[in-house]
Write a protein that holds these residues in place. Structure first.
Motif, mmCIF file in Angstrom:
data_model
loop_
_atom_site.group_PDB
_atom_site.id
_atom_site.type_symbol
_atom_site.label_atom_id
_atom_site.label_comp_id
_atom_site.label_asym_id
_atom_site.label_seq_id
_atom_site.Cartn_x
_atom_site.Cartn_y
_atom_site.Cartn_z
ATOM 1 N N VAL A 77 0.876 -1.175 0.000
ATOM 2 C CA VAL A 77 0.000 0.000 0.000
ATOM 3 C C VAL A 77 0.908 1.218 0.000
ATOM 4 O O VAL A 77 1.777 1.354 0.873
ATOM 5 N N VAL A 78 0.716 2.110 -0.969
ATOM 6 C CA VAL A 78 1.584 3.280 -1.121
ATOM 7 C C VAL A 78 0.764 4.545 -0.869
ATOM 8 O O VAL A 78 -0.284 4.749 -1.489
ATOM 9 N N PHE A 79 1.255 5.386 0.035
ATOM 10 C CA PHE A 79 0.663 6.704 0.260
ATOM 11 C C PHE A 79 1.561 7.721 -0.436
ATOM 12 O O PHE A 79 2.678 7.978 0.019
ATOM 13 N N ASN A 80 1.057 8.267 -1.516
ATOM 14 C CA ASN A 80 1.842 9.177 -2.347
ATOM 15 C C ASN A 80 1.378 10.603 -2.077
ATOM 16 O O ASN A 80 0.307 11.014 -2.511
ATOM 17 N N ARG A 81 2.188 11.366 -1.345
ATOM 18 C CA ARG A 81 1.803 12.722 -0.966
ATOM 19 C C ARG A 81 1.922 13.655 -2.162
ATOM 20 O O ARG A 81 2.988 13.823 -2.750
ATOM 21 N N THR A 82 0.814 14.269 -2.509
ATOM 22 C CA THR A 82 0.724 15.101 -3.707
ATOM 23 C C THR A 82 1.692 16.277 -3.625
ATOM 24 O O THR A 82 1.685 17.055 -2.683
ATOM 25 N N GLY A 83 2.535 16.405 -4.659
ATOM 26 C CA GLY A 83 3.421 17.556 -4.781
ATOM 27 C C GLY A 83 4.596 17.580 -3.834
ATOM 28 O O GLY A 83 5.352 18.553 -3.817
ATOM 29 N N ASN A 91 6.823 14.810 -3.431
ATOM 30 C CA ASN A 91 7.815 13.812 -3.811
ATOM 31 C C ASN A 91 8.164 12.884 -2.648
ATOM 32 O O ASN A 91 9.310 12.439 -2.501
ATOM 33 N N THR A 92 7.185 12.607 -1.820
ATOM 34 C CA THR A 92 7.378 11.722 -0.675
ATOM 35 C C THR A 92 6.330 10.630 -0.696
ATOM 36 O O THR A 92 5.146 10.900 -0.905
ATOM 37 N N THR A 93 6.769 9.399 -0.508
ATOM 38 C CA THR A 93 5.840 8.276 -0.418
ATOM 39 C C THR A 93 6.072 7.531 0.898
ATOM 40 O O THR A 93 7.175 7.545 1.452
ATOM 41 N N HIS A 94 5.011 6.900 1.383
ATOM 42 C CA HIS A 94 5.098 6.043 2.560
ATOM 43 C C HIS A 94 4.509 4.689 2.171
ATOM 44 O O HIS A 94 3.419 4.626 1.598
ATOM 45 N N GLU A 95 5.251 3.625 2.472
ATOM 46 C CA GLU A 95 4.850 2.289 2.045
ATOM 47 C C GLU A 95 4.529 1.398 3.235
ATOM 48 O O GLU A 95 5.179 1.486 4.294
ATOM 49 N N VAL A 96 3.526 0.537 3.044
ATOM 50 C CA VAL A 96 3.199 -0.517 3.998
ATOM 51 C C VAL A 96 3.245 -1.834 3.234
ATOM 52 O O VAL A 96 2.522 -2.012 2.241
ATOM 53 N N TYR A 97 4.112 -2.752 3.643
ATOM 54 C CA TYR A 97 4.302 -4.030 2.963
ATOM 55 C C TYR A 97 3.658 -5.160 3.785
ATOM 56 O O TYR A 97 3.813 -5.211 5.010
ATOM 57 N N PRO A 103 1.483 -1.410 16.138
ATOM 58 C CA PRO A 103 1.607 0.047 16.098
ATOM 59 C C PRO A 103 2.607 0.516 15.050
ATOM 60 O O PRO A 103 3.549 -0.189 14.712
ATOM 61 N N GLY A 104 2.368 1.723 14.569
ATOM 62 C CA GLY A 104 3.298 2.329 13.633
ATOM 63 C C GLY A 104 3.021 2.046 12.177
ATOM 64 O O GLY A 104 3.821 2.413 11.316
ATOM 65 N N ILE A 105 1.870 1.414 11.859
ATOM 66 C CA ILE A 105 1.565 1.138 10.457
ATOM 67 C C ILE A 105 1.222 2.428 9.721
ATOM 68 O O ILE A 105 1.703 2.682 8.616
ATOM 69 N N TRP A 106 0.361 3.242 10.350
ATOM 70 C CA TRP A 106 -0.091 4.456 9.675
ATOM 71 C C TRP A 106 0.997 5.520 9.737
ATOM 72 O O TRP A 106 1.533 5.815 10.809
ATOM 73 N N PRO A 107 1.363 6.136 8.610
ATOM 74 C CA PRO A 107 2.420 7.154 8.617
ATOM 75 C C PRO A 107 2.046 8.341 9.497
ATOM 76 O O PRO A 107 0.948 8.900 9.380
ATOM 77 N N ALA A 108 2.958 8.728 10.366
ATOM 78 C CA ALA A 108 2.688 9.837 11.285
ATOM 79 C C ALA A 108 2.450 11.142 10.532
ATOM 80 O O ALA A 108 1.686 11.996 10.974
ATOM 81 N N GLU A 109 3.083 11.298 9.372
ATOM 82 C CA GLU A 109 2.939 12.531 8.600
ATOM 83 C C GLU A 109 1.535 12.713 8.033
ATOM 84 O O GLU A 109 1.171 13.806 7.597
ATOM 85 N N LEU A 110 0.746 11.655 8.007
ATOM 86 C CA LEU A 110 -0.594 11.743 7.427
ATOM 87 C C LEU A 110 -1.673 11.935 8.478
ATOM 88 O O LEU A 110 -2.858 11.962 8.151
ATOM 89 N N ARG A 111 -1.275 12.083 9.733
ATOM 90 C CA ARG A 111 -2.274 12.298 10.780
ATOM 91 C C ARG A 111 -2.733 13.754 10.773
ATOM 92 O O ARG A 111 -1.965 14.664 10.508
ATOM 93 N N GLY A 112 -4.021 13.961 11.099
ATOM 94 C CA GLY A 112 -4.557 15.310 11.133
ATOM 95 C C GLY A 112 -4.729 15.876 9.742
ATOM 96 O O GLY A 112 -4.897 15.161 8.754
ATOM 97 N N ASP A 113 -4.696 17.197 9.671
ATOM 98 C CA ASP A 113 -4.867 17.880 8.382
ATOM 99 C C ASP A 113 -3.544 17.840 7.619
ATOM 100 O O ASP A 113 -2.643 18.642 7.857
#
Length: 328
Positions: A188-194, A196-202, A253-263
């Motif tokens: 599962v890839v979280f591709n942050r728009t604009g 150039n950072t992705t977060h992956e869950v394998y 714990p720690g699956i969800w990327p911390a950078e994607l929490r909140g707004d």
């Protein structure tokens, strides 16, 4: 003329002056004894009165404290029922897969009105008045997504995601390790728009001969770190709840990327190494963009969350709060 000797007075033949002196000493002794007795009695009565007053004060304070706690508990209990009821209502409405957001919004608003009436009756039975209604922010539009995935599947422009469960059939899990996961594990890839950072869950089957499933995470596809393992038993689909941080109900714990929490900056949810894998996802995303791939036909307009104002009032208590309901 001969001298006359007068013998001293015998016992009991005191003079008047001697008798007065002796009686005065006795009275002074008696007065001091009475004063001591009265003083002791006054002190004893004072101590008893002080103890009685202190006990009465403590008892009154305990009664008042218990009354306040009971009064505070009633609005909090009804507020909890309002939050739980609204969350259940939102998810049930989304699972009905409405054709338009307007239809889903109306269904939730009608449900909140009905819930308000039921809570008001409960409050009235306790001598209170309650009110539950959406605030000016009201409800927010999202997409309910539930379907199978492959490498072409994607959820676009998500600002937030809740109740995201990714389920993979255990027999179809690819063999991998943390070091080889980027090339082989279903991802599962979280591709942050604009950004150039992705977060992956394998998700993969460890290639060490064990009957287990493993989850690893990485940023920009490098330095993957295994976060947890779970022994597989029934050969069915293995649910990984990314937002709750669990694998088959066990903490991870720690699956969800911390950078994607909140707004956060909007991001796309994409998949890799998923072709030919028995995998599906369920989530509610804060986006109005339709998904890609097989998820395009597996999504519908939904209510993402609701912001509500709750009021409760009795003769002694006034309680008002604003609460955001976003189950999962």
């Amino acid at each position: 003329m001969a001298d006359v000797n007068v013998p001293p007075a015998a016992d009991g033949d005191e003079t008047d002056d001697e008798r007065r002196l002796r009686d005065g000493d006795r009275f002074r002794d008696a007065d001091r004894g009475q004063l001591l007795l009265v003083a002791g009695l006054v002190m004893a009565v004072s101590l008893v009165a002080l103890v009685v007053l202190l006990n009465a004060s403590i008892y009154s304070e305990n009664l008042a404290t218990r009354g306040i706690e009971a009064a505070d508990g009633e609005p909090l209990e009804i507020r909890a029922a309002a939050v739980d009821g609204t969350g259940t209502l939102i998810d049930a409405t989304n699972r009905e897969r409405h054709d338009s957001y307007g239809s889903a919004e109306t269904a939730v608003e009608d449900g909140i009105t009905d819930l308000d009436g039921r809570l008001a009756r409960t409050a009235a039975e306790r001598g209170g008045i309650s009110q539950l209604n959406p605030t000016g922010d009201g409800l927010r539009e999202g997409r309910y997504v539930a379907g199978s995935v492959d490498d072409s599947a994607a959820v676009r422009d998500a600002e937030r995601t809740r109740a995201f469960v990714f389920a993979v059939g255990e027999p179809s899990l690819p063999d991998a390790s943390a070091s080889t996961a980027p090339g082989t594990a279903v991802t599962v890839v979280f591709n942050r728009t604009g950004s150039n950072t992705t977060h992956e869950v394998y998700v993969y089957d460890p290639d060490d001969g064990s009957d287990e499933a493993a989850v690893a995470t990485a940023t920009n596809g490098t330095d993957a770190t295994e976060t947890c393992r779970l022994e597989t038993v029934d050969g069915g689909r293995l649910p990984v709840d990314l937002t709750a941080g669990t694998i088959d109900g066990e903490p991870c714990p720690g699956i969800w990327p911390a950078e994607l929490r909140g707004d956060a900056v909007p991001y796309d949810i994409e998949f890799a190494n998923a072709d030919g894998v028995d995998a599906e996802m369920t989530a509610t995303a804060l986006t109005t963009t339709e998904p890609d791939g097989p998820l395009a036909d597996a999504s519908s307009p939904a209510v993402y969350d609701a912001t509500l104002r709750f009021r409760y009032r009795t003769a002694d208590v006034r309680f008002e709060t604003t609460v955001r309901v976003a189950p999962g």
